[in-house]
Enzyme design. Sequence first.
Site, PDB file in Angstrom:
ATOM      1  N   ASP A 283       0.820  -1.217   0.000  1.00 42.38           N
ATOM      2  CA  ASP A 283       0.000   0.000   0.000  1.00 42.38           C
ATOM      3  C   ASP A 283       0.855   1.268   0.000  1.00 42.38           C
ATOM      4  O   ASP A 283       1.957   1.274   0.554  1.00 42.38           O
ATOM      5  CB  ASP A 283      -0.899  -0.032   1.251  1.00 42.38           C
ATOM      6  CG  ASP A 283      -2.009   0.990   1.176  1.00 42.38           C
ATOM      7  OD1 ASP A 283      -2.282   1.506   0.078  1.00 42.38           O
ATOM      8  OD2 ASP A 283      -2.606   1.268   2.230  1.00 42.38           O
TER       9      ASP A 283
ATOM     10  N   ASN B 286     -10.722  -2.943  -6.010  1.00 44.10           N
ATOM     11  CA  ASN B 286      -9.900  -2.012  -6.795  1.00 44.10           C
ATOM     12  C   ASN B 286     -10.469  -1.710  -8.189  1.00 44.10           C
ATOM     13  O   ASN B 286     -10.026  -0.772  -8.849  1.00 44.10           O
ATOM     14  CB  ASN B 286      -8.459  -2.529  -6.939  1.00 44.10           C
ATOM     15  CG  ASN B 286      -7.647  -2.384  -5.661  1.00 44.10           C
ATOM     16  OD1 ASN B 286      -6.729  -3.146  -5.403  1.00 44.10           O
ATOM     17  ND2 ASN B 286      -7.985  -1.391  -4.829  1.00 44.10           N
TER      18      ASN B 286
HETATM   19  C1  FPP Z   1      -2.109   0.093  -3.170  1.00 44.56           C
HETATM   20  O1  FPP Z   1      -1.610   1.413  -3.168  1.00 44.56           O
HETATM   21  C2  FPP Z   1      -1.550  -0.638  -4.303  1.00 44.56           C
HETATM   22  C3  FPP Z   1      -2.298  -1.232  -5.289  1.00 44.56           C
HETATM   23  C4  FPP Z   1      -3.776  -1.199  -5.300  1.00 44.56           C
HETATM   24  C5  FPP Z   1      -1.634  -1.915  -6.420  1.00 44.56           C
HETATM   25  C6  FPP Z   1      -0.371  -2.678  -6.106  1.00 44.56           C
HETATM   26  C7  FPP Z   1       0.259  -3.102  -7.369  1.00 44.56           C
HETATM   27  C8  FPP Z   1       1.590  -3.207  -7.611  1.00 44.56           C
HETATM   28  C9  FPP Z   1       2.604  -3.020  -6.564  1.00 44.56           C
HETATM   29  C10 FPP Z   1       2.105  -3.508  -8.978  1.00 44.56           C
HETATM   30  C11 FPP Z   1       1.648  -4.767  -9.649  1.00 44.56           C
HETATM   31  C12 FPP Z   1       1.876  -6.037  -8.944  1.00 44.56           C
HETATM   32  C13 FPP Z   1       2.767  -7.006  -9.245  1.00 44.56           C
HETATM   33  C14 FPP Z   1       2.684  -8.320  -8.550  1.00 44.56           C
HETATM   34  C15 FPP Z   1       3.877  -6.856 -10.191  1.00 44.56           C
HETATM   35  P1  FPP Z   1      -2.616   2.599  -3.388  1.00 44.56           P
HETATM   36  O2  FPP Z   1      -2.785   2.831  -4.842  1.00 44.56           O
HETATM   37  O3  FPP Z   1      -3.905   2.323  -2.665  1.00 44.56           O
HETATM   38  O4  FPP Z   1      -1.856   3.796  -2.740  1.00 44.56           O
HETATM   39  P2  FPP Z   1      -2.506   5.021  -1.929  1.00 44.56           P
HETATM   40  O5  FPP Z   1      -3.200   4.418  -0.744  1.00 44.56           O
HETATM   41  O6  FPP Z   1      -1.326   5.835  -1.556  1.00 44.56           O
HETATM   42  O7  FPP Z   1      -3.426   5.726  -2.874  1.00 44.56           O
END
Ligand code: FPP
Length: 249
Positions: free
Chosen positions: A29, A77
Amino acid sequence: MAFIKPTQPKGEPEVDLGRLPRHVAIIMDGNGRWAKRRGLPRTAGHAAGAETFRTIATYCKDIGLEYLTVYAFSTENWKRPLEEVSAIVGLLKKYLLESIEKMERDRIRLRFFGDLTPLPQELKELCGRTNEISKGYDGMQVNVCFNYGGRDEIIQAARAFAAACAAGERRPEELTEEMFGGYLYSAGIPDPDLVIRPSGEVRISNFLLWQSAYAEFYFTDVLWPDFSPEELRRALAAYQGRDRRYGGV
Ligand code: FPP
């Protein structure tokens, strides 16, 4: 007994490699906030997050961890803008294509937790192929939670068990926790010992609800793209300082 010294200022805890958790699970996250702080689009945060995943997975393999599970995309998501969803799906594909060789070399087993049906056909096939190739391997197992939700997983398992009962293959009264676990995406995998959530949020967000019943939790303010092997060592050292009683005394 082998120890790794964190490259931290003096006084930082050390990790005992002989007492590692078997299974570490991570909610990746903070990508969006990481990007925002740099005046970048959220998609750049996910790209940086995918690199961090690569670094952390490699480090986990190097220290001899058995199971690593990461939350890459939740059933919730899909509410995000299409551009962002496409970017995350694209990163998964890029990661898989780039990792196949390394997975072979290191005998990494890859499994997906979640409903992959809505993914593009080509990506579904790629996931299926990497999963199939790695079945015979014996290295670290990486579980990627994609279109995954803990409640959804429990509902799917309950449906599968109910269907087995309706078909006369099972009887409701024979259901045990262990048997139910066999209907989950995580069938055959030990429960996570340690669940890590970076980015300052202190909640579970529908991640491994069944499996984390007795997990230790570690929260840190560090945003996922900044999460380093040093941070992981801090989490591992904190875990090793915990007293796990599983409801006993
Ligand atoms: C949460 O941060 C993250 C996600 C919803 C996506 C995670 C995906 C990756 C790390 C890349 C793809 C995965 C692989 C296995 C290669 P957020 O977007 O909620 O961050 P925020 O809370 O700061 O908005």
